[in-house]
Scaffold this motif. Structure first.
Motif, PDB file in Angstrom:
ATOM      1  N   ALA A  67      37.991 -48.375 -21.543  1.00 43.38           N
ATOM      2  CA  ALA A  67      38.021 -49.812 -21.858  1.00 43.38           C
ATOM      3  C   ALA A  67      36.608 -50.350 -22.018  1.00 43.38           C
TER       4      ALA A  67
ATOM      5  N   LEU B 114      40.603 -46.059 -28.167  1.00 46.94           N
ATOM      6  CA  LEU B 114      41.857 -46.807 -28.194  1.00 46.94           C
ATOM      7  C   LEU B 114      43.056 -45.873 -28.043  1.00 46.94           C
ATOM      8  N   ARG B 115      42.954 -44.686 -28.615  1.00 50.18           N
ATOM      9  CA  ARG B 115      44.022 -43.703 -28.439  1.00 50.18           C
ATOM     10  C   ARG B 115      44.148 -43.310 -26.968  1.00 50.18           C
TER      11      ARG B 115
ATOM     12  N   LEU C 231      43.565 -45.152 -24.516  1.00 50.18           N
ATOM     13  CA  LEU C 231      44.174 -46.293 -23.840  1.00 50.18           C
ATOM     14  C   LEU C 231      45.609 -46.548 -24.299  1.00 50.18           C
ATOM     15  N   LYS C 232      46.140 -45.667 -25.160  1.00 47.86           N
ATOM     16  CA  LYS C 232      47.488 -45.807 -25.708  1.00 47.86           C
ATOM     17  C   LYS C 232      47.645 -47.063 -26.565  1.00 47.86           C
ATOM     18  N   ARG C 233      46.543 -47.568 -27.071  1.00 46.72           N
ATOM     19  CA  ARG C 233      46.588 -48.703 -28.001  1.00 46.72           C
ATOM     20  C   ARG C 233      46.603 -48.122 -29.415  1.00 46.72           C
ATOM     21  N   ASN C 234      47.743 -47.485 -29.745  1.00 49.23           N
ATOM     22  CA  ASN C 234      47.790 -46.609 -30.908  1.00 49.23           C
ATOM     23  C   ASN C 234      47.683 -47.350 -32.238  1.00 49.23           C
ATOM     24  N   GLU C 235      48.262 -48.533 -32.341  1.00 50.56           N
ATOM     25  CA  GLU C 235      48.161 -49.273 -33.603  1.00 50.56           C
ATOM     26  C   GLU C 235      46.707 -49.650 -33.890  1.00 50.56           C
ATOM     27  N   GLU C 236      45.990 -50.099 -32.856  1.00 44.64           N
ATOM     28  CA  GLU C 236      44.580 -50.444 -33.034  1.00 44.64           C
ATOM     29  C   GLU C 236      43.764 -49.193 -33.350  1.00 44.64           C
ATOM     30  N   ALA C 237      44.116 -48.084 -32.699  1.00 46.74           N
ATOM     31  CA  ALA C 237      43.406 -46.834 -32.959  1.00 46.74           C
ATOM     32  C   ALA C 237      43.577 -46.416 -34.414  1.00 46.74           C
TER      33      ALA C 237
END
Length: 609
Positions: free
Chosen positions: A171, A198-199, A201-207
């Motif tokens: 983060a 981001l990946r 952090l499992k924020r896959n759409e942002e990644a």
């Protein structure tokens, strides 16, 4: 007339020339005229052998021509003359780092930053040395200070983000990269690294958005293509991922990691004929990459090629995400040779299921003349104590007894030369405690409706920490078709994740929940003696039932763990085991329907009491 010779000029004070020589030397030095700079510094030292600036600058010159030992000596002399100079300590730290004296380098750089909190080079050198020692958190702190001093330093901000990732602070790394991108919005490496963070952090759409932006700027960058493909693998868009890996390889044919990733993608689709060559190419191009060797090993083991498979799989402990920490043993790693009087320490390394599966090889080692000590998870010490082939069992936290050599448990088949045809599959090789068997027999006899029909144990979930748990575990509700099997009674052996679901079984399922009463695997082993069958997903209890020679049916995901091979409903490891495999990823309904049909056929042969 007598002529007098002219009088001599008064001698020039050599030290008076030092300021001019110093200015001249520094000017030459800055312009890259190193020989002229060195000549000026030597003239200074001829006049004043302990001149701190000249000694320091001579040391800097020595560093530039790759003579770190000379540099460290000269700069140390300079420090004795001027111990308050931060830049001296900073450059000493740089020289010491080049000499491999990392701890001394860190100490020198710390002193530099203590003396001058505004010395950017001091924080830069400190961060480098701390990174060498893998002290990523402290290195990130030093780099944070550095970028505060040099706000426009893009490369240092990129390094800060990478270091934060290594420190386990994704983060914070995202924040650092976003700050960098506000300075340089078209920095493709920063966008790529942002995707990585981001990946994580499992924020896959942002990644995915970050990867797409990066590839708009650098569409032919093989590393970015491969990283994006890895994200798509996690999103189960495997065909798209394969296309990206192939494109990456097209741009950079010698990109070993892309070949590795391509092999993993084919593996997830069970396209082994394509996965193995891709992984072999990854090994050829990256012969020191543990993930490539271990990945190839798993593929070969899945295909039943145990001898080469175990050789390659032996690289597993060098992988960055290997679940067990590296350990230092005083005794050497065993080389597979049985010497007279050999005492062999066999230590587990991964899950308890692995230990139950592979502890069988201790009997072979003992039969060939070794005294075998097994070190294992404390959950298993009671179960394994007294097992044939094991002279002593100790918990992982206990002091190690004297031994001549050590070997990881899963490396025993390699050292013993085991092939698919020579797996020792005589069961049971684990034993139950008579007292516990009696206790649990009484407990089951007291249950309502006991004695009527089949007693079937159920386990439906493994540890959520397992890397493939989302594919192997399921909810108890998914087993609802089993409730329709007449003449069957169910017993929950579920522990840990998912255990609470036993309180609400599927409609019509008579389920007795023993999970809260089970203290350890010795209890579970005793309970299994009173069950007609265990139905389970791929968990440690499957191995326990198999090692006890109890009937067990295992529900396997489309891409199974390597130990279950492929294309067969039998296991060479456990003769009493039957395998029920998914035909499509994440599709459990047909599997459970087949289990229900098989259970119905089994129950039909049992006469109600």
């Amino acid at each position: 007339m007598r002529h007098h010779s002219p009088s001599s000029a008064p001698p020039v004070d050599a030290k008076a020339l030092i300021p001019g020589l110093l200015a001249s030397g520094m000017a030459h030095h800055s312009a890259g005229r190193l020989a002229e700079a060195e000549q000026a510094y030597r003239q200074i030292l001829a006049a004043d052998s302990q001149h701190p600036d000249a000694l320091h600058l001579m040391g800097v010159l020595a560093l530039q021509v790759n003579k770190p030992a000379v540099a460290a000596d000269l700069i140390a002399q300079a420090i004795r003359g001027n111990p308050g100079s931060a830049i001296y300590f900073s450059n000493l730290g740089s020289a010491l780092r080049r000499l491999g004296r990392i701890d001394d380098s860190i100490a020198a750089c710390r002193e530099a930053t203590r003396l001058d909190r505004s010395l950017a080079d001091g924080f830069n050198n400190l961060a480098n040395a701390l990174t060498d020692r893998q002290l990523y958190g402290e290195a990130a702190d030093a780099l944070t200070r550095l970028v505060a001093l040099r706000p426009q330093a893009v490369e240092q901000r990129l390094l800060l983000a990478n270091t934060l990732m290594k420190a386990g602070r994704p983060a914070d790394a995202v924040d650092a990269l976003n700050a960098l991108l506000r300075i340089d919005g078209r920095n493709a490496p920063a966008l790529n690294n942002l995707g990585v963070c981001l990946r994580k952090l499992k924020r896959n759409e942002e990644a995915e958005a970050a990867y797409r932006r990066a590839l708009e700027i650098a569409p032919d960058d093989a590393g970015m293509l491969s990283n994006y493909g890895t994200l798509l693998m996690e999103l189960e868009r495997t065909d798209d991922a394969i296309a990206l890996f192939r494109t990456a390889i097209g741009h950079k044919p010698d990109f070993g990691e892309a070949h590795l990733n391509l092999g993993l993608a084919y593996r997830s689709q069970m396209r082994l004929a394509e996965a193995v060559p891709a992984m072999r190419e990854g090994v050829r191009l990256c012969p020191d990459l543990p993930e490539a060797h271990a990945g190839l090993g798993e593929l070969l083991l899945l295909d039943g090629q145990l001898e080469e498979g175990f050789r390659e799989y032996d690289w597993r402990s060098r992988m960055a995400d290997f679940p067990s920490p590296r350990r230092d043993f005083t005794a050497p790693r065993w080389d597979g040779v049985f010497r007279p009087g050999l005492t062999l320490l066999v230590h587990d390394e991964q899950g308890v299921g692995d230990t139950m599966q592979f502890v069988r090889f201790a009997q072979i080692a003992q039969a060939r003349g070794a005294r075998v000590i097994v070190e294992c998870n404390t959950q298993l010490t009671r179960l394994l104590d007294g097992m044939p082939g094991v002279d002593r069992v100790i918990g992982r936290t206990s002091p190690l007894p004297p031994h001549d050599a050590h070997v990881p448990l899963l490396s025993l088949p390699q050292e013993l030369g085991i092939s698919l045809d020579t797996i020792p599959a005589e069961v049971p090789y684990l034993r139950t405690e008579p007292g516990l068997v009696s206790h649990w027999g009484e407990r089951l006899a007291a249950l309502p409706a006991s004695g009527t029909g089949l007693r079937v144990g159920l386990v439906w979930a493994g540890s959520p920490e397992h890397k493939n748990d989302r594919n192997r575990s399921l909810a108890l509700a998914r087993l609802a078709p089993l409730a329709g099997v007449a003449n069957a009674r169910f017993v929950s052996l579920q522990k840990g994740a998912g255990a609470g679901q036993a309180a609400n079984p599927p409609p019509g399922m008579e389920l007795v929940d023993l999970g809260p009463e089970i203290g350890n695997f010795a209890d579970t082993a005793a309970i299994l003696q009173h069950l007609d069958l265990l139905v389970t997903v791929d968990t440690s209890v499957a191995h326990l039932a198999g090692a006890l020679g109890r009937p067990v049916w295992v529900l396997l995901p489309f891409f199974p763990d390597w130990r279950w091979l492929h294309g067969t409903d039998a296991s060479p490891w456990y003769p009493t085991m039957r395998l029920f495999r998914q035909e499509r990823p994440r599709d459990w309904e047909p599997v459970i329907a087949r289990v229900a049909d098989a259970l119905r056929a089994m129950a039909d042969g049992v006469r109600p009491a």
